[in-house]
Design a protein around this motif. Structure first.
Motif, PDB file in Angstrom:
ATOM      1  N   LEU A 149      52.570  31.331  30.897  1.00  0.00           N
ATOM      2  CA  LEU A 149      51.316  31.536  30.988  1.00  0.00           C
ATOM      3  C   LEU A 149      51.550  33.320  31.582  1.00  0.00           C
ATOM      4  O   LEU A 149      50.378  33.334  30.776  1.00  0.00           O
ATOM      5  CB  LEU A 149      51.320  30.999  32.070  1.00  0.00           C
ATOM      6  N   THR A 150      52.388  33.588  32.745  1.00  0.00           N
ATOM      7  CA  THR A 150      52.002  35.091  33.260  1.00  0.00           C
ATOM      8  C   THR A 150      52.199  36.274  31.950  1.00  0.00           C
ATOM      9  O   THR A 150      51.406  36.884  32.449  1.00  0.00           O
ATOM     10  CB  THR A 150      53.710  35.165  34.178  1.00  0.00           C
ATOM     11  N   GLY A 151      53.130  36.460  31.212  1.00  0.00           N
ATOM     12  CA  GLY A 151      52.931  36.827  29.732  1.00  0.00           C
ATOM     13  C   GLY A 151      51.355  37.314  29.126  1.00  0.00           C
ATOM     14  O   GLY A 151      51.070  37.854  28.930  1.00  0.00           O
ATOM     15  N   PHE A 152      50.843  36.046  28.917  1.00  0.00           N
ATOM     16  CA  PHE A 152      49.829  35.201  28.581  1.00  0.00           C
ATOM     17  C   PHE A 152      48.432  36.486  29.870  1.00  0.00           C
ATOM     18  O   PHE A 152      48.006  36.953  29.175  1.00  0.00           O
ATOM     19  CB  PHE A 152      49.407  34.059  28.464  1.00  0.00           C
ATOM     20  N   PHE A 153      48.932  36.459  30.485  1.00  0.00           N
ATOM     21  CA  PHE A 153      47.615  37.443  31.868  1.00  0.00           C
ATOM     22  C   PHE A 153      47.510  38.965  31.454  1.00  0.00           C
ATOM     23  O   PHE A 153      46.916  39.493  31.757  1.00  0.00           O
ATOM     24  CB  PHE A 153      47.578  36.727  32.548  1.00  0.00           C
ATOM     25  N   MET A 154      49.110  38.942  31.548  1.00  0.00           N
ATOM     26  CA  MET A 154      49.531  40.306  31.519  1.00  0.00           C
ATOM     27  C   MET A 154      49.306  41.216  30.446  1.00  0.00           C
ATOM     28  O   MET A 154      48.750  42.252  29.740  1.00  0.00           O
ATOM     29  CB  MET A 154      51.394  40.292  31.751  1.00  0.00           C
ATOM     30  N   GLY A 155      49.336  40.017  28.515  1.00  0.00           N
ATOM     31  CA  GLY A 155      48.893  41.089  27.675  1.00  0.00           C
ATOM     32  C   GLY A 155      47.563  41.019  27.333  1.00  0.00           C
ATOM     33  O   GLY A 155      47.322  41.760  26.240  1.00  0.00           O
ATOM     34  N   VAL A 156      46.684  39.659  27.568  1.00  0.00           N
ATOM     35  CA  VAL A 156      45.259  39.743  27.412  1.00  0.00           C
ATOM     36  C   VAL A 156      43.820  40.502  27.437  1.00  0.00           C
ATOM     37  O   VAL A 156      44.577  40.870  29.215  1.00  0.00           O
ATOM     38  CB  VAL A 156      44.787  38.538  27.853  1.00  0.00           C
ATOM     39  N   PRO A 157      43.718  42.129  26.879  1.00  0.00           N
ATOM     40  CA  PRO A 157      42.955  42.488  27.109  1.00  0.00           C
ATOM     41  C   PRO A 157      41.426  42.281  27.917  1.00  0.00           C
ATOM     42  O   PRO A 157      41.047  40.587  28.144  1.00  0.00           O
ATOM     43  CB  PRO A 157      42.111  43.287  26.253  1.00  0.00           C
ATOM     44  N   PHE A 158      41.040  42.551  29.330  1.00  0.00           N
ATOM     45  CA  PHE A 158      40.196  42.186  29.907  1.00  0.00           C
ATOM     46  C   PHE A 158      41.021  41.456  31.400  1.00  0.00           C
ATOM     47  O   PHE A 158      40.830  42.149  32.396  1.00  0.00           O
ATOM     48  CB  PHE A 158      39.242  42.012  30.558  1.00  0.00           C
ATOM     49  N   LYS A 173      44.232  41.150  31.892  1.00  0.00           N
ATOM     50  CA  LYS A 173      45.266  42.594  32.649  1.00  0.00           C
ATOM     51  C   LYS A 173      44.815  43.216  33.265  1.00  0.00           C
ATOM     52  O   LYS A 173      45.721  43.968  34.198  1.00  0.00           O
ATOM     53  CB  LYS A 173      46.460  42.787  31.475  1.00  0.00           C
ATOM     54  N   ARG A 174      43.148  43.903  33.547  1.00  0.00           N
ATOM     55  CA  ARG A 174      42.972  44.362  34.360  1.00  0.00           C
ATOM     56  C   ARG A 174      43.627  44.437  35.794  1.00  0.00           C
ATOM     57  O   ARG A 174      43.262  45.076  36.410  1.00  0.00           O
ATOM     58  CB  ARG A 174      41.566  44.518  34.289  1.00  0.00           C
ATOM     59  N   TYR A 175      43.772  43.226  35.856  1.00  0.00           N
ATOM     60  CA  TYR A 175      44.096  42.561  37.226  1.00  0.00           C
ATOM     61  C   TYR A 175      45.362  43.634  37.623  1.00  0.00           C
ATOM     62  O   TYR A 175      45.616  43.750  39.228  1.00  0.00           O
ATOM     63  CB  TYR A 175      44.977  41.387  37.897  1.00  0.00           C
ATOM     64  N   ARG A 176      45.811  44.208  36.878  1.00  0.00           N
ATOM     65  CA  ARG A 176      47.794  44.984  37.131  1.00  0.00           C
ATOM     66  C   ARG A 176      46.780  46.341  37.672  1.00  0.00           C
ATOM     67  O   ARG A 176      48.125  46.591  37.892  1.00  0.00           O
ATOM     68  CB  ARG A 176      48.456  44.778  36.329  1.00  0.00           C
ATOM     69  N   LYS A 177      45.939  46.882  37.313  1.00  0.00           N
ATOM     70  CA  LYS A 177      45.108  48.040  37.891  1.00  0.00           C
ATOM     71  C   LYS A 177      46.479  48.181  39.477  1.00  0.00           C
ATOM     72  O   LYS A 177      46.225  49.480  39.070  1.00  0.00           O
ATOM     73  CB  LYS A 177      43.867  47.956  37.440  1.00  0.00           C
ATOM     74  N   ARG A 178      45.883  47.388  40.127  1.00  0.00           N
ATOM     75  CA  ARG A 178      46.083  47.454  41.186  1.00  0.00           C
ATOM     76  C   ARG A 178      47.414  48.248  41.187  1.00  0.00           C
ATOM     77  O   ARG A 178      47.816  49.143  42.466  1.00  0.00           O
ATOM     78  CB  ARG A 178      45.347  46.363  42.161  1.00  0.00           C
ATOM     79  N   LEU A 179      47.999  47.410  40.582  1.00  0.00           N
ATOM     80  CA  LEU A 179      49.843  47.737  41.008  1.00  0.00           C
ATOM     81  C   LEU A 179      50.102  49.285  40.630  1.00  0.00           C
ATOM     82  O   LEU A 179      50.740  49.722  40.350  1.00  0.00           O
ATOM     83  CB  LEU A 179      50.724  46.765  39.733  1.00  0.00           C
ATOM     84  N   GLU A 180      49.526  49.056  39.340  1.00  0.00           N
ATOM     85  CA  GLU A 180      49.391  51.165  38.708  1.00  0.00           C
ATOM     86  C   GLU A 180      49.127  52.064  39.840  1.00  0.00           C
ATOM     87  O   GLU A 180      49.202  52.491  39.865  1.00  0.00           O
ATOM     88  CB  GLU A 180      48.150  50.906  37.542  1.00  0.00           C
ATOM     89  N   LYS A 181      48.000  51.068  40.505  1.00  0.00           N
ATOM     90  CA  LYS A 181      47.350  51.649  41.566  1.00  0.00           C
ATOM     91  C   LYS A 181      49.116  53.049  42.282  1.00  0.00           C
ATOM     92  O   LYS A 181      49.586  54.059  42.860  1.00  0.00           O
ATOM     93  CB  LYS A 181      46.862  51.892  42.170  1.00  0.00           C
ATOM     94  N   THR A 182      49.742  51.936  42.477  1.00  0.00           N
ATOM     95  CA  THR A 182      50.723  51.419  43.845  1.00  0.00           C
ATOM     96  C   THR A 182      51.923  52.402  43.427  1.00  0.00           C
ATOM     97  O   THR A 182      52.416  52.999  43.520  1.00  0.00           O
ATOM     98  CB  THR A 182      51.072  50.120  44.085  1.00  0.00           C
ATOM     99  N   VAL A 183      51.810  52.088  41.559  1.00  0.00           N
ATOM    100  CA  VAL A 183      52.679  53.102  41.327  1.00  0.00           C
ATOM    101  C   VAL A 183      52.634  54.403  41.309  1.00  0.00           C
ATOM    102  O   VAL A 183      52.998  54.850  41.518  1.00  0.00           O
ATOM    103  CB  VAL A 183      52.887  52.362  39.274  1.00  0.00           C
ATOM    104  N   HIS A 184      51.228  54.849  40.647  1.00  0.00           N
ATOM    105  CA  HIS A 184      51.275  56.229  40.712  1.00  0.00           C
ATOM    106  C   HIS A 184      51.448  56.708  42.067  1.00  0.00           C
ATOM    107  O   HIS A 184      51.691  58.002  42.073  1.00  0.00           O
ATOM    108  CB  HIS A 184      49.685  56.646  40.522  1.00  0.00           C
TER     109      HIS A 184
END
Lengths: 352, 432, 311
Positions: free
Chosen positions: B216-225, B227-238
């Motif tokens: 299920l998580t994989g589904f959230f992570m992979g589907v366009p739109f 998966k946008r929730y992970r933008k916040r994670l990207e921000k932390t990494v950046h």
């Protein structure tokens, strides 16, 4: 015969940078930017600098492997005559007279038979012998090529001369009918040296001849080059980035930075008392193979700037810790320091 | 000093068209904690193959034939080693870039030209520091939700938070299970005997089969739109990337993070490669000729950087080079390699003062010194072809002190003086 | 230094060129692709050479005309008389295949050889001298690339006049840009090698540099392209023949043979596959021939391409 073998005056080599649909000329890579250099007969001059400083381009321009943009190169000419021509050139009303004389004397203006005859006198040894030997030619043909191109030796004498050359560079006689890939790197470089010596040149450009070789083989080649210089009264322009190699081989060191000569002086003086801040940094950065000496290193900040758009004033000023206002605006000339043949291009060499 | 990594009788071959290249001939190397260890030798002596074998990244025709590579990384007991030669590929992936990092000679080819610097540096945080990144992002979101926000953005933040928390939960469960299996594996490895090979293989397979997130998580992570929730994670990494670049002395780190490799100079590219290697604070940094393609002044910058970082963060550095000057400057202990053999290992002062092996002596004498007078000494001949390596001691055809025994048997490694090891028949049986 | 020489002791051996050649051949025949490809080509070569024995022509002065018994438009299936059946008008398929082999070789080799020569000359000029020469040659090549080959070929064949000779001519006219491009890009790399610089520094003339350094070093890549292109050439020629631009009906040419049975590709409603042998046999022959050359080309590349060499 005079003392000076090679005399380079105001040599420029720009590579045009083109852009846009119509390949418009937008800028120049200023690889060699106004170099003056004299090389004495029988001398070994070490030309050092970092990649992109124009040292290899300078070497190849001297041999007419690259065409110079402007400037004059005199090879094996009477110095009085050179001075006379230079004087004529300096004054605009007499410059026309000088043109005729230049066609005779200036390497960069030579063509056809004259150029071919000149090629007999000047040769080059390249960095990587696996690139500089044609993989599809036999050793015999590789070494014989200059002889045949110059019509120096004919028939059975060619083989004899090739064997002689192989012997000179310390290779045995059994190698004539072999391909380059059958040899080790050091042996290949020996073959390349044999080819360069085939026409009995007076002047040889050594373009990083040992950088592609292993340490233990490097020493063999360096010793060979020194021996050959003694035996055949050769004059070397030794282009390298390896300062300890230059120290071992050269009588004089010329330091280049971004297309310009920044310091020129006897090896001993340069190593003992470098004057230009760049030379100082360069020397202090050499890793010395001795763990007991811990020297203070000068660590330069930043990178070598782009030669398309070099900094104004002194080209080294953005990385120089001694830079002042004058360095940013005025380009320093190569000044004699009073010490024997030692010149430096820095506004503040006396103070620092 | 405690051992960190050790190789034992390592043999690596390359099956080429011309024949089998016997690149490593029983190499034994020990890197201790906290030291800078140097591997010197000429091209083709096997120094790169040695470290590639250590990380199990020998390229295609190459194969590790036999030997051991033992890591002493276990947090609970540093004296117990893990032999990684028969560990699974997934296990190796979890180690590479995390506890051991490597930097290569060509920075320009180590970086992917189509990905931004920020992305490439951030990858290590993503792979090896995921839980930490998730936790930080969640904490941040919590703080924001607690503050004043329009209801819609508040709702979006809480959805994001829930999804990230879910990812974190699954990841932590995964890590716990991996730990369990590893404990079992360690226990198995400690009991000697070949009987439990199948059980070991079984455990390794189970370890590889584990997933760090549910379908299920994989589904959230992979589907366009979605998966946008992970933008916040990207921000932390950046943010972490920029911080890391700043500590490495990269000027203008925000701009560099958005740049692409070709926009940077060679020296800067090598800094970025170092940043990637150091992202997860490795225990061991392997530097394979990191400055050979750089100019002297840039080399000085990079060496200075590695030295400073070693003091500050990394515990050990394995430094490969052919430049004896660099060895003298950087390393504490050195091994000299020749044609797939380690010929001598000693502390750096000791080696330069009193080299024992004829090859080390020749090598040291053939380098131009600052105070060089007279001719350079040379080693005659050239490096042998390793398809048909010389018998016995591989150096014997070029050795000035050759004896009859040298072509007959390979000299053993002996400790001639405390901490000074040499493999040469001149020194076996307490001669000389 | 003396013992360095001792390492390589001259063995009395054959000429080094021969040694290289023998080494390459040994590599070549270690490759299963080569064996398959070479046996296919060999098989066709035997067919072509021994055509007069395998299928004695009834009219020796014009052997390419296929013999036929009667004018019956309905093809007949394989039988004791006609082992592979007959085309409409009762032309013997076996005879056509055997004598068609000669035509296939002639078309393929003539076109490729001519292209090779043109490509070598133009590519060498463009690559070595660069500048305006390069611009002119390569822009003309670009124009040729811009036009669909088959359409252009059809137009030209119609303009010159139908027939196999026209097809060969047209394929030569249209084929050179590929070769020129390959040679040029190869020479652009070789031109900057240090050994070319070294030759120039010794005063070697341009012609000599091209002949002694550049040609020998670029010839292998062009041989690879050429061997792969024989098959393609045959395919295009067959396509043109099939479109009715080749020889007349009854002439032993594979493409034309397929063309004559255009109306019989699908059989009568009660048995759709009644005339399978008509299209299948010449079509299969063409495919096999092309496959043979492609396999051989692949194998040659594996052996001679320097990028593939050290594996």
């Amino acid at each position: 015969m005079s003392d000076t073998l090679l005399d380079i005056r105001d040599l420029y080599k720009y590579y045009p940078v083109t852009g846009g649909v119509f390949r418009k000329h937008v800028a120049d890579v200023k690889a060699v930017d106004g170099v003056n250099l004299q090389i004495k007969r029988g001398e070994c001059v070490g030309l050092v600098g970092e990649s992109g400083c124009g040292k290899t381009t300078l070497g190849k321009t001297i041999l007419r492997l690259h065409e110079s943009t402007s400037g004059r190169i005199y090879f094996d000419q009477n110095p009085d005559k050179i001075e006379e021509v230079e004087r004529l050139l300096a004054a605009p009303e007499t410059a026309g007279q000088a043109k005729a004389a230049l066609a005779e004397m200036d390497i960069t203006k030579m063509d056809g038979t004259r150029l071919r005859a000149l090629r007999r006198q000047m040769q080059i040894v390249f960095q990587d012998p696996s690139n500089s030997l044609d993989p599809r030619m036999l050793i015999r043909d590789i070494i014989a090529e200059p002889l045949e191109a110059q019509n120096l030796v004919k028939g059975a004498d060619v083989d004899k001369r090739v064997l002689e050359l192989l012997d000179i560079v310390g290779m045995g006689t059994g190698h004539l009918k072999r391909y380059p890939h059958e040899f080790s790197g050091g042996q290949r470089q020996r073959i390349a040296i044999a080819r360069a010596l085939a026409t009995n040149p007076k002047f040889v450009v050594m373009d990083e001849p040992t950088s592609a070789l292993d340490v233990s083989v490097q020493a063999q080649i360096l010793n060979l080059l020194k021996k050959l210089q003694r035996d055949f009264q050769l004059t070397y322009l030794f282009v390298t980035h390896h300062l300890l190699v230059v120290k071992y081989t050269s009588d004089r060191i010329v330091v280049m930075y971004l297309g310009k000569v920044v310091e020129n002086g006897p090896t001993k003086q340069i190593f003992e008392k470098p004057l230009h801040p760049y030379t100082k940094a360069l020397l202090s950065a050499i890793p010395v193979p001795d763990p007991t000496t811990k020297r203070e290193k000068i660590i330069l900040t930043g990178d070598v700037p782009n030669p398309v758009n070099p900094p104004k004033g002194c080209r080294f000023h953005p990385r120089c810790s001694y830079a002042q206002e004058i360095c940013r605006t005025q380009e320093p000339a190569l000044d004699p320091t009073g010490m024997d043949g030692h010149t430096v291009a820095c506004h503040r060499w006396k103070e620092i | 000093m405690e051992k960190l990594i050790e190789t034992n009788e390592l043999y690596t071959n390359f099956n080429t068209f011309e024949g089998v290249v016997k690149a490593l001939n029983g190499v034994g190397v020990v890197v201790n904690e906290g030291e800078t260890y140097g591997l010197v030798g000429e091209s083709g002596c096997g120094k790169s193959v040695t470290v590639r074998s250590m990380m199990r990244i020998v390229q295609a025709p190459g194969k590790i034939e036999s030997g051991k590579v033992v890591l002493f990384f276990r947090a609970e007991d540093r004296s117990k080693g893990i032999d990684i030669i028969d560990r699974s590929e997934a296990y190796m992936t979890s180690i590479r870039g995390d506890s051991i990092s490597m930097i290569f000679q060509e920075a320009s080819t180590s970086l992917n030209p189509v990905l931004s610097i920020g992305y490439q540096v951030g990858e290590s945080f993503h792979y090896h520091r995921r839980p930490q990144m998730l936790k930080e992002t969640i904490a941040e979101l919590d703080a924001e939700i607690g503050g004043k926000l329009p209801p819609l953005s508040k709702a979006w933040r809480s959805v994001t938070k829930r999804l990230l928390a879910r990812e974190l939960r699954e990841r932590e469960a995964y890590d716990a299970r991996i730990d369990e299996i590893d404990k079992e594996l360690y226990a198995l490895e400690e009991q000697e005997g070949a009987g439990d090979v199948s059980k070991k293989r079984d455990l390794n397979a189970r370890r590889d089969a584990l997933q760090d997130h549910s379908a299920l998580t994989g589904f959230f992570m992979g589907v366009p739109f979605l998966k946008r929730y992970r933008k916040r994670l990207e921000k932390t990494v950046h943010r972490h990337v920029v911080e890391l670049l700043r500590t490495l002395g990269v000027p203008n780190p925000e701009r560099i993070a958005d740049a692409y490799p070709h926009e940077l100079s060679g020296g800067m590219q090598q800094r970025i490669v170092i940043a990637i290697a150091l992202a997860c604070h490795p225990v061991l940094l392997i530097a394979d000729e990191p400055t050979s393609n750089l100019d002297v002044t840039i080399q000085a910058q990079i060496i200075d950087l590695i030295k400073r970082l070693k003091e500050a963060t990394i515990s050990s550095v394995l430094f490969i080079t052919h430049d004896l000057g660099l060895v003298a400057e950087v390393c504490d202990r050195v091994s000299v390699m020749y044609a797939g053999d380690v010929s001598e290992t000693a502390a750096v002062q000791e080696l330069f003062k009193k080299p024992l092996h004829p090859y080390s002596q020749g090598l040291l004498n053939s380098v131009p010194k600052v105070e060089q007078d007279g001719e350079l000494a040379t080693i005659p001949g050239a490096v042998p072809n390793l398809i048909v390596p010389p018998t016995g001691c591989r150096f014997h055809p070029r050795c000035p002190k050759k004896m009859d025994v040298c072509s007959a048997s390979k000299p053993p490694m002996i400790e001639w003086a405390p901490g000074h090891w040499v493999a040469c028949h001149l020194y076996t049986d307490g001669k000389r | 230094m003396s013992n360095e020489n001792a390492q390589i002791i001259e063995k009395p051996s054959a000429h080094p060129l021969w040694k290289e050649f023998a080494f390459s051949m040994k590599r070549l025949f270690k490759n299963p692709l080569t064996i398959i490809g070479a046996s296919i080509i060999l098989f066709f070569l035997i067919l072509a050479i021994f055509a007069p024995l395998l299928a004695p022509p009834p009219r020796p002065f014009d052997p390419y005309l296929m013999p036929h018994k009667g004018w019956d438009m309905t093809p007949s299936p394989p039988s004791a008389d006609n082992w592979l059946g007959t085309l409409p008008s009762q032309y013997d398929i076996l005879y056509g295949i055997i004598w068609g082999t000669r035509n296939a070789f002639r078309i393929g080799l003539a076109v490729v050889a001519a292209n090779l020569i043109v490509g070598l000359i133009l590519g060498a000029l463009a690559g070595y001298f660069g500048g305006i020469v390069d611009e002119i040659i390569m822009r003309i090549a670009d124009i040729f690339y811009a036009i669909p080959t088959l359409v252009m070929a059809m137009a030209l064949v119609v303009a010159i006049g139908r027939g196999l000779t026209s097809i060969v001519l047209v394929l030569i006219i249209l084929g050179w840009p590929t070769y020129t491009r390959v040679i040029r890009s190869d020479i652009l790399v070789i031109r900057n090698m240090d050994y070319i610089m070294a030759a120039r520094a010794s005063g070697v003339s341009h012609l000599r540099i091209i002949m002694r350094h550049i040609m020998p070093n670029s010839v292998f890549s062009i041989i690879i392209v050429a061997s792969m292109n024989v098959g393609v050439t045959i395919l295009v020629a067959a396509a043109l023949s099939f479109l009715g631009l080749g020889s007349d009906t009854g002439y032993a040419d594979w493409g034309a043979m397929v063309s004559t049975c255009r109306d019989f590709i699908v059989g009568p409603p009660e048995n759709r596959l009644a005339y399978w042998y008509l299209v299948f046999i010449p079509g299969f022959t063409i495919a096999l021939f092309v496959l043979g050359w492609n396999l051989l080309g692949d194998a040659i590349r594996d052996v001679f391409d320097p990028r593939m060499r050290r594996r």
